[in-house]
Design a protein around this motif. Structure first.
Motif, PDB file in Angstrom:
ATOM      1  N   LYS A   1      -2.690 -27.258  -3.596  1.00 37.72           N
ATOM      2  CA  LYS A   1      -3.909 -26.459  -3.763  1.00 37.72           C
ATOM      3  C   LYS A   1      -3.527 -25.008  -4.007  1.00 37.72           C
ATOM      4  CE  LYS A   1      -7.146 -29.478  -2.458  1.00 37.72           C
ATOM      5  NZ  LYS A   1      -8.171 -29.925  -3.358  1.00 37.72           N
ATOM      6  N   SER A   2      -4.363 -24.305  -4.751  1.00 37.35           N
ATOM      7  CA  SER A   2      -4.122 -22.883  -4.989  1.00 37.35           C
ATOM      8  C   SER A   2      -4.587 -22.063  -3.783  1.00 37.35           C
ATOM      9  CB  SER A   2      -4.876 -22.425  -6.239  1.00 37.35           C
ATOM     10  OG  SER A   2      -6.274 -22.461  -6.001  1.00 37.35           O
ATOM     11  N   ARG A   3      -4.116 -20.829  -3.725  1.00 34.08           N
ATOM     12  CA  ARG A   3      -4.584 -19.907  -2.670  1.00 34.08           C
ATOM     13  C   ARG A   3      -6.100 -19.749  -2.748  1.00 34.08           C
ATOM     14  NH1 ARG A   3      -0.859 -16.442  -0.145  1.00 34.08           N
ATOM     15  NH2 ARG A   3      -2.482 -14.872   0.097  1.00 34.08           N
ATOM     16  N   GLN A   4      -6.635 -19.687  -3.968  1.00 34.93           N
ATOM     17  CA  GLN A   4      -8.081 -19.535  -4.158  1.00 34.93           C
ATOM     18  C   GLN A   4      -8.843 -20.740  -3.627  1.00 34.93           C
ATOM     19  OE1 GLN A   4      -9.651 -16.805  -4.956  1.00 34.93           O
ATOM     20  NE2 GLN A   4     -11.636 -17.792  -4.764  1.00 34.93           N
ATOM     21  N   SER A   5      -8.314 -21.934  -3.863  1.00 30.88           N
ATOM     22  CA  SER A   5      -8.966 -23.147  -3.345  1.00 30.88           C
ATOM     23  C   SER A   5      -9.014 -23.122  -1.823  1.00 30.88           C
ATOM     24  CB  SER A   5      -8.230 -24.401  -3.809  1.00 30.88           C
ATOM     25  OG  SER A   5      -8.356 -24.576  -5.190  1.00 30.88           O
ATOM     26  N   LEU A   6      -7.912 -22.715  -1.208  1.00 32.09           N
ATOM     27  CA  LEU A   6      -7.886 -22.628   0.254  1.00 32.09           C
ATOM     28  C   LEU A   6      -8.850 -21.554   0.755  1.00 32.09           C
ATOM     29  CD1 LEU A   6      -4.059 -23.013   0.870  1.00 32.09           C
ATOM     30  CD2 LEU A   6      -5.844 -24.727   1.270  1.00 32.09           C
ATOM     31  N   ALA A   7      -8.943 -20.439   0.021  1.00 30.25           N
ATOM     32  CA  ALA A   7      -9.883 -19.376   0.399  1.00 30.25           C
ATOM     33  C   ALA A   7     -11.322 -19.891   0.331  1.00 30.25           C
ATOM     34  CB  ALA A   7      -9.709 -18.166  -0.509  1.00 30.25           C
ATOM     35  N   GLN A   8     -11.638 -20.682  -0.681  1.00 31.17           N
ATOM     36  CA  GLN A   8     -12.989 -21.254  -0.797  1.00 31.17           C
ATOM     37  C   GLN A   8     -13.258 -22.233   0.343  1.00 31.17           C
ATOM     38  OE1 GLN A   8     -15.728 -20.814  -2.908  1.00 31.17           O
ATOM     39  NE2 GLN A   8     -14.584 -18.942  -3.322  1.00 31.17           N
ATOM     40  N   MET A   9     -12.245 -23.016   0.718  1.00 33.19           N
ATOM     41  CA  MET A   9     -12.405 -23.943   1.846  1.00 33.19           C
ATOM     42  C   MET A   9     -12.699 -23.166   3.125  1.00 33.19           C
ATOM     43  SD  MET A   9      -9.364 -26.684   1.028  1.00 33.19           S
ATOM     44  CE  MET A   9      -9.753 -27.841   2.339  1.00 33.19           C
ATOM     45  N   ARG A  10     -11.989 -22.049   3.328  1.00 30.12           N
ATOM     46  CA  ARG A  10     -12.250 -21.225   4.523  1.00 30.12           C
ATOM     47  C   ARG A  10     -13.654 -20.644   4.480  1.00 30.12           C
ATOM     48  NH1 ARG A  10      -7.134 -19.283   3.223  1.00 30.12           N
ATOM     49  NH2 ARG A  10      -7.980 -17.300   2.503  1.00 30.12           N
ATOM     50  N   TYR A  11     -14.046 -20.116   3.322  1.00 36.82           N
ATOM     51  CA  TYR A  11     -15.353 -19.486   3.176  1.00 36.82           C
ATOM     52  C   TYR A  11     -16.478 -20.481   3.464  1.00 36.82           C
ATOM     53  CZ  TYR A  11     -19.332 -17.239   0.904  1.00 36.82           C
ATOM     54  OH  TYR A  11     -20.565 -16.701   0.640  1.00 36.82           O
ATOM     55  N   ARG A  12     -16.316 -21.693   2.985  1.00 42.62           N
ATOM     56  CA  ARG A  12     -17.349 -22.728   3.157  1.00 42.62           C
ATOM     57  C   ARG A  12     -17.237 -23.471   4.480  1.00 42.62           C
ATOM     58  NH1 ARG A  12     -16.663 -24.622  -3.021  1.00 42.62           N
ATOM     59  NH2 ARG A  12     -18.088 -23.086  -3.908  1.00 42.62           N
ATOM     60  N   GLY A  13     -16.157 -23.237   5.204  1.00 45.57           N
ATOM     61  CA  GLY A  13     -15.962 -23.920   6.479  1.00 45.57           C
ATOM     62  C   GLY A  13     -15.584 -25.376   6.315  1.00 45.57           C
ATOM     63  N   HIS A  14     -14.932 -25.720   5.201  1.00 42.28           N
ATOM     64  CA  HIS A  14     -14.586 -27.109   4.910  1.00 42.28           C
ATOM     65  C   HIS A  14     -13.124 -27.434   5.169  1.00 42.28           C
ATOM     66  CE1 HIS A  14     -18.303 -28.332   2.608  1.00 42.28           C
ATOM     67  NE2 HIS A  14     -18.469 -27.027   2.761  1.00 42.28           N
ATOM     68  N   GLY A  15     -12.352 -26.495   5.588  1.00 48.56           N
ATOM     69  CA  GLY A  15     -10.926 -26.727   5.764  1.00 48.56           C
ATOM     70  C   GLY A  15     -10.528 -26.760   7.224  1.00 48.56           C
ATOM     71  N   PRO A  16      -9.234 -26.729   7.471  1.00 46.43           N
ATOM     72  CA  PRO A  16      -8.755 -26.703   8.855  1.00 46.43           C
ATOM     73  C   PRO A  16      -9.039 -25.344   9.499  1.00 46.43           C
ATOM     74  CG  PRO A  16      -6.915 -26.443   7.346  1.00 46.43           C
ATOM     75  CD  PRO A  16      -8.125 -26.710   6.506  1.00 46.43           C
ATOM     76  N   LYS A  17      -9.013 -25.338  10.811  1.00 40.86           N
ATOM     77  CA  LYS A  17      -9.132 -24.071  11.530  1.00 40.86           C
ATOM     78  C   LYS A  17      -8.004 -23.163  11.078  1.00 40.86           C
ATOM     79  CE  LYS A  17     -10.797 -26.412  15.647  1.00 40.86           C
ATOM     80  NZ  LYS A  17     -10.410 -26.797  17.018  1.00 40.86           N
ATOM     81  N   PHE A  18      -8.226 -21.870  11.157  1.00 39.07           N
ATOM     82  CA  PHE A  18      -7.193 -20.916  10.756  1.00 39.07           C
ATOM     83  C   PHE A  18      -7.185 -19.730  11.699  1.00 39.07           C
ATOM     84  CE2 PHE A  18     -11.019 -19.859   8.458  1.00 39.07           C
ATOM     85  CZ  PHE A  18     -11.098 -18.479   8.499  1.00 39.07           C
ATOM     86  N   VAL A  19      -6.094 -18.992  11.656  1.00 37.65           N
ATOM     87  CA  VAL A  19      -5.901 -17.800  12.470  1.00 37.65           C
ATOM     88  C   VAL A  19      -5.883 -16.614  11.522  1.00 37.65           C
ATOM     89  CG1 VAL A  19      -4.307 -16.604  14.023  1.00 37.65           C
ATOM     90  CG2 VAL A  19      -4.508 -19.094  14.118  1.00 37.65           C
ATOM     91  N   LYS A  20      -6.647 -15.591  11.847  1.00 39.78           N
ATOM     92  CA  LYS A  20      -6.640 -14.386  11.025  1.00 39.78           C
ATOM     93  C   LYS A  20      -6.127 -13.236  11.877  1.00 39.78           C
ATOM     94  CE  LYS A  20      -9.053 -12.009   7.482  1.00 39.78           C
ATOM     95  NZ  LYS A  20     -10.185 -11.952   6.614  1.00 39.78           N
TER      96      LYS A  20
ATOM     97  N   SER B   1      -4.177 -10.999   7.256  1.00 41.23           N
ATOM     98  CA  SER B   1      -3.356 -12.183   7.002  1.00 41.23           C
ATOM     99  C   SER B   1      -3.988 -13.431   7.604  1.00 41.23           C
ATOM    100  CB  SER B   1      -1.959 -12.002   7.598  1.00 41.23           C
ATOM    101  OG  SER B   1      -1.318 -10.898   6.998  1.00 41.23           O
ATOM    102  N   VAL B   2      -3.858 -14.534   6.873  1.00 35.32           N
ATOM    103  CA  VAL B   2      -4.395 -15.819   7.302  1.00 35.32           C
ATOM    104  C   VAL B   2      -3.225 -16.767   7.547  1.00 35.32           C
ATOM    105  CG1 VAL B   2      -5.728 -17.832   6.556  1.00 35.32           C
ATOM    106  CG2 VAL B   2      -6.556 -15.538   6.063  1.00 35.32           C
ATOM    107  N   PHE B   3      -3.316 -17.521   8.634  1.00 35.41           N
ATOM    108  CA  PHE B   3      -2.312 -18.521   8.972  1.00 35.41           C
ATOM    109  C   PHE B   3      -3.011 -19.782   9.442  1.00 35.41           C
ATOM    110  CE2 PHE B   3      -0.476 -14.362   9.815  1.00 35.41           C
ATOM    111  CZ  PHE B   3       0.708 -14.425   9.087  1.00 35.41           C
ATOM    112  N   TYR B   4      -2.341 -20.900   9.278  1.00 35.69           N
ATOM    113  CA  TYR B   4      -2.846 -22.189   9.742  1.00 35.69           C
ATOM    114  C   TYR B   4      -1.853 -22.736  10.753  1.00 35.69           C
ATOM    115  CZ  TYR B   4      -5.678 -21.942   5.500  1.00 35.69           C
ATOM    116  OH  TYR B   4      -6.551 -21.557   4.523  1.00 35.69           O
ATOM    117  N   ARG B   5      -2.356 -23.122  11.935  1.00 37.31           N
ATOM    118  CA  ARG B   5      -1.481 -23.756  12.915  1.00 37.31           C
ATOM    119  C   ARG B   5      -1.194 -25.178  12.432  1.00 37.31           C
ATOM    120  NH1 ARG B   5      -4.495 -22.872  18.563  1.00 37.31           N
ATOM    121  NH2 ARG B   5      -5.955 -24.126  17.372  1.00 37.31           N
TER     122      ARG B   5
END
Length: 66
Positions: free
Chosen positions: A16-35, A39-43
């Motif tokens: 996946k592209s960085r943009q795709s992951l950003a859209q997943m975060r924005y929409r709340g459709h991806g894994p939990k993340f740490v900001k 900077s964004v990180f995923y456990r």
């Protein structure tokens, strides 16, 4: 604490592209993340949990209950 993945590392893992992951975060459709700051990180544990929650046996199946 578990290992942290940055968006490039997760993007490589999922193809996946960085943009795709950003859209997943924005929409709340991806894994939990740490900001931390900007900077964004995923456990790794959250990524594995998200992957497990999306296992299906058919394309029209609902996700399996966790």
């Amino acid at each position: 604490m578990s290992n942290l993945l940055n968006p490039d590392q997760l993007g490589e893992r999922w193809q996946k592209s960085r943009q795709s992951l950003a859209q997943m975060r924005y929409r709340g459709h991806g894994p939990k993340f740490v900001k931390i700051g900007k900077s964004v990180f995923y456990r790794e544990t959250d990524v594995l949990e998200f992957e497990e929650s999306n296992i299906r046996t058919r394309t029209d199946d609902a996700p399996e209950a966790a």
